[in-house]
Design a protein around this motif. Structure first.
Motif, mmCIF file in Angstrom:
data_model
loop_
_atom_site.group_PDB
_atom_site.id
_atom_site.type_symbol
_atom_site.label_atom_id
_atom_site.label_comp_id
_atom_site.label_asym_id
_atom_site.label_seq_id
_atom_site.Cartn_x
_atom_site.Cartn_y
_atom_site.Cartn_z
ATOM 1 N N ALA A 94 -14.000 -2.281 8.909
ATOM 2 C CA ALA A 94 -13.345 -1.807 7.684
ATOM 3 C C ALA A 94 -13.874 -2.552 6.463
ATOM 4 O O ALA A 94 -14.065 -1.960 5.397
ATOM 5 N N GLY A 95 -14.126 -3.855 6.609
ATOM 6 C CA GLY A 95 -14.686 -4.621 5.500
ATOM 7 C C GLY A 95 -16.075 -4.161 5.121
ATOM 8 O O GLY A 95 -16.403 -4.021 3.933
ATOM 9 N N VAL A 96 -16.915 -3.907 6.126
ATOM 10 C CA VAL A 96 -18.284 -3.431 5.863
ATOM 11 C C VAL A 96 -18.255 -2.065 5.192
ATOM 12 O O VAL A 96 -18.965 -1.813 4.211
ATOM 13 N N VAL A 97 -17.432 -1.162 5.725
ATOM 14 C CA VAL A 97 -17.324 0.176 5.134
ATOM 15 C C VAL A 97 -16.760 0.087 3.720
ATOM 16 O O VAL A 97 -17.208 0.794 2.801
ATOM 17 N N GLY A 98 -15.783 -0.803 3.529
ATOM 18 C CA GLY A 98 -15.213 -0.991 2.196
ATOM 19 C C GLY A 98 -16.244 -1.461 1.191
ATOM 20 O O GLY A 98 -16.264 -1.004 0.040
ATOM 21 N N PHE A 145 -10.419 8.099 -0.893
ATOM 22 C CA PHE A 145 -10.924 7.916 0.468
ATOM 23 C C PHE A 145 -11.051 6.424 0.784
ATOM 24 O O PHE A 145 -10.660 5.972 1.867
ATOM 25 N N THR A 146 -11.617 5.667 -0.141
ATOM 26 C CA THR A 146 -11.785 4.229 0.065
ATOM 27 C C THR A 146 -10.443 3.556 0.332
ATOM 28 O O THR A 146 -10.314 2.735 1.252
ATOM 29 N N LEU A 147 -9.449 3.900 -0.468
ATOM 30 C CA LEU A 147 -8.136 3.273 -0.324
ATOM 31 C C LEU A 147 -7.391 3.776 0.904
ATOM 32 O O LEU A 147 -6.908 2.984 1.726
ATOM 33 N N PRO A 149 0.810 -1.231 0.000
ATOM 34 C CA PRO A 149 0.000 0.000 0.000
ATOM 35 C C PRO A 149 0.838 1.274 0.000
ATOM 36 O O PRO A 149 0.478 2.259 -0.657
ATOM 37 N N LEU A 150 1.965 1.266 0.733
ATOM 38 C CA LEU A 150 2.773 2.483 0.828
ATOM 39 C C LEU A 150 3.436 2.819 -0.506
ATOM 40 O O LEU A 150 3.411 3.979 -0.955
ATOM 41 N N VAL A 196 -9.762 3.592 4.400
ATOM 42 C CA VAL A 196 -10.441 2.352 4.784
ATOM 43 C C VAL A 196 -9.563 1.124 4.513
ATOM 44 O O VAL A 196 -9.110 0.450 5.444
ATOM 45 N N THR A 197 -9.310 0.842 3.241
ATOM 46 C CA THR A 197 -8.650 -0.413 2.879
ATOM 47 C C THR A 197 -7.188 -0.465 3.301
ATOM 48 O O THR A 197 -6.747 -1.419 3.953
ATOM 49 N N PHE A 198 -6.416 0.536 2.943
ATOM 50 C CA PHE A 198 -4.979 0.500 3.217
ATOM 51 C C PHE A 198 -4.654 0.528 4.716
ATOM 52 O O PHE A 198 -3.771 -0.216 5.160
#
Length: 217
Positions: free
Chosen positions: A164-168, A196-198, A25-26, A201-203
């Motif tokens: 985080a999974g639900v929000v993703g 924003f998603t990445l 991710p970084l 939330v996800t990263f």
């Protein structure tokens, strides 16, 4: 002696896979941020998705960025599977991370292109890449949270990773229905919502899991 060697080898692999989980991710974020800052004067991070960086003579850089992230995510998924107590269907979470890596690979293989007016468009199949990555990464977090609940070493992350999974998943629906399609109500801020998603939330969830794996290894 043999058992000790196997344990050291296993812990070593988990450590390197944790490093891959942090680096993925970084490095991906640094890669697209550098391109949009220094190489693209006509690019808007608010309106344009990350994939639009491919629709340019320097687009091969973003293709490499997708492929590098995919490789690191696969390594991370393999090490993570070994680092959590086995459960029935416990393979599903790491497998979904692997599927997300396939989505990143498809994003590189089927890049966006630029039309004569200078607008990015999908010549075909790139949408599959986006659907695969965003849906599978969110589902992976949700499924992993259930596996974490069965392992005392990971139980503390269960709620955070599950949320985080639900929000993703919610972000995936929002992007696919209200932001990415041409003419959708949030299309003008599609790039912002994708970031924003990445980045929110996800990263962060992937980094948190990778750092826990590193500590346990």
């Amino acid at each position: 002696m043999v058992m000790t060697s196997v344990l050291v080898s296993r812990n070593g692999f988990q450590r390197w896979s944790a490093h891959a989980g942090v680096a993925g991710p970084l490095l991906f974020t640094a890669g697209f941020a550098a391109q949009e800052t220094f190489l693209r004067d006509d690019y808007s991070p608010i309106a344009d998705p990350i994939s639009a960086l491919e629709a340019d003579p320097t687009g091969w850089l973003q293709q490499l960025n997708f492929l590098a992230f995919a490789a690191l995510l696969l390594i991370f998924a393999a090490g993570l599977h070994r680092g959590i107590a086995a459960t029935r269907f416990g393979w599903a979470g790491p497998a979904l991370l692997g599927a997300a890596a396939v989505g990143l690979t498809l994003a590189a293989v089927f890049p966006l292109r630029e039309d004569q007016a200078g607008n990015a468009y999908d010549p075909g199949n790139h949408v599959i890449a986006g659907v695969t990555f965003f849906s599978c990464s969110a589902l992976a977090l949700l499924v992993l949270s259930r596996r974490f609940a069965a392992d005392p070493r990971w139980r503390g992350l269960t709620r955070y990773v599950g949320v985080a999974g639900v929000v993703g998943l919610g972000c995936f629906v929002m992007l696919g229905r209200f932001a990415m399609p041409e003419g959708s109500p949030l299309h003008d801020v599609a790039g912002l919502l994708q970031r924003f998603t990445l980045l929110a939330v996800t990263f962060p969830a992937l980094l948190t899991i990778a750092l826990r794996l590193r500590r346990l290894a």
